[in-house]
Design a protein around this motif. Structure first.
Motif, short mmCIF file in Angstrom:
data_model
loop_
_atom_site.label_atom_id
_atom_site.label_comp_id
_atom_site.label_asym_id
_atom_site.label_seq_id
_atom_site.Cartn_x
_atom_site.Cartn_y
_atom_site.Cartn_z
N THR A 1 14.23 85.27 43.69
CA THR A 1 13.63 85.20 45.02
C THR A 1 12.18 85.63 44.92
OG1 THR A 1 14.15 87.46 45.77
CG2 THR A 1 15.88 85.78 46.02
N GLY A 2 11.34 85.03 45.76
CA GLY A 2 9.91 85.31 45.65
C GLY A 2 9.35 84.86 44.32
N TYR B 1 11.35 80.27 47.25
CA TYR B 1 10.09 80.54 47.95
C TYR B 1 10.35 80.56 49.45
CZ TYR B 1 9.88 75.49 48.92
OH TYR B 1 10.15 74.22 49.34
N ALA C 1 11.60 89.13 46.34
CA ALA C 1 10.96 88.79 47.61
C ALA C 1 10.71 90.05 48.44
CB ALA C 1 11.83 87.81 48.40
N THR D 1 12.19 91.62 56.07
CA THR D 1 12.15 91.00 54.74
C THR D 1 12.68 91.94 53.66
OG1 THR D 1 10.26 89.62 55.33
CG2 THR D 1 10.65 89.99 52.98
#
Length: 245
Positions: free
Chosen positions: A12-13, A37, A92, A114
């Motif tokens: 993730t991220g 993303y 992320a 987040t």
């Protein structure tokens, strides 16, 4: 799954900074990689192409990590394309800084959504889907113990990540799945460098005994260890910061 088939990682991220370095490193170790993303499809595609250009397997896929349906679809895409999920590197996150007395609560809520909810949702799906021999690697920050001014809200979200990670490691008893947290120190990424003066950057670089900022590749090295050979490391917070205490 036979041993001849590659392991599969979701990062993730994964479109930039530490996430991209991790995606490229895990691919170099022979894993197929799903590059997650949130908004920048072009950067994510560049990361995926960097992997495939070196002979690896990668695909980019979007999701809001705080939305369970989208995270479920992310995992389903990994399973559809590559047959399953063995590693989740959950990088992320967002970082917003200000003193407690001045911090905007809307920014606090956005960061919490987040960093805390997003980590929880991804961890929840990982707990349901990771195959035996799998690894979940969440991300905290060394600031959670270093206690630098202006980092209170950010560090609070990451302390929550540490708590949920350590508990999940125990909840997955008997599954042969490890759950750890990596807590980087000052690392030269756009997220970290944004808004900092050169004087501040130089000061932070002087803190570790190694007298430099970390590099994304340094963090990726630790993730590769936890994702691969480190089967006896579980329920830990790994401070990857060059020796800052």
């Amino acid at each position: 799954m036979t041993r001849s088939q590659p392991r599969v990682a979701i990062v993730t991220g994964g479109s930039g900074g530490i996430g991209r370095a991790i995606a490229e490193r895990l691919a170099a170790d022979g894993m197929s990689v799903v590059v997650h993303y949130a908004g920048n499809a072009e950067r994510a595609e560049k990361t995926a192409k960097a992997v495939t250009g070196r002979g690896g397997s990668a695909v980019a896929h979007p999701a809001d990590v705080a939305e369970p349906d989208q995270v479920r679809t992310l995992f389903e895409e990994a399973e559809r394309r590559f047959g399953g999920v063995d590693v989740v590197a959950n990088t992320a996150g967002i970082m917003l800084l200000a003193p407690v007395a001045e911090f905007d609560l809307a920014d606090f809520d956005r960061m919490h959504r987040t960093n805390v909810r997003g980590t929880f949702v991804v961890s929840q799906e990982a707990a349901r889907r990771l195959r035996p021999g799998g690894a979940l690697i969440n991300f905290s920050t060394s600031v959670a113990k270093l206690a630098h001014p202006t980092y209170a809200a950010y560090a609070a979200t990451k302390a929550a990540v540490e708590a949920m990670t350590l508990i999940l490691a125990r909840e997955l008893r008997g599954r042969d799945v490890t759950v750890n947290t990596v807590a980087p120190g000052p690392t030269a990424t756009p997220l970290f460098l944004n808004g900092k003066s050169q004087e501040t950057i130089d000061h932070l670089a002087s803190l570790p005994p190694l007298e430099r900022l970390g590099r994304p590749e340094d963090i990726a090295e630790t993730v590769a260890f936890l994702a691969g050979p480190a089967r006896w490391v579980n329920g830990q917070v790994i401070y990857t910061n060059g020796g800052i205490v």
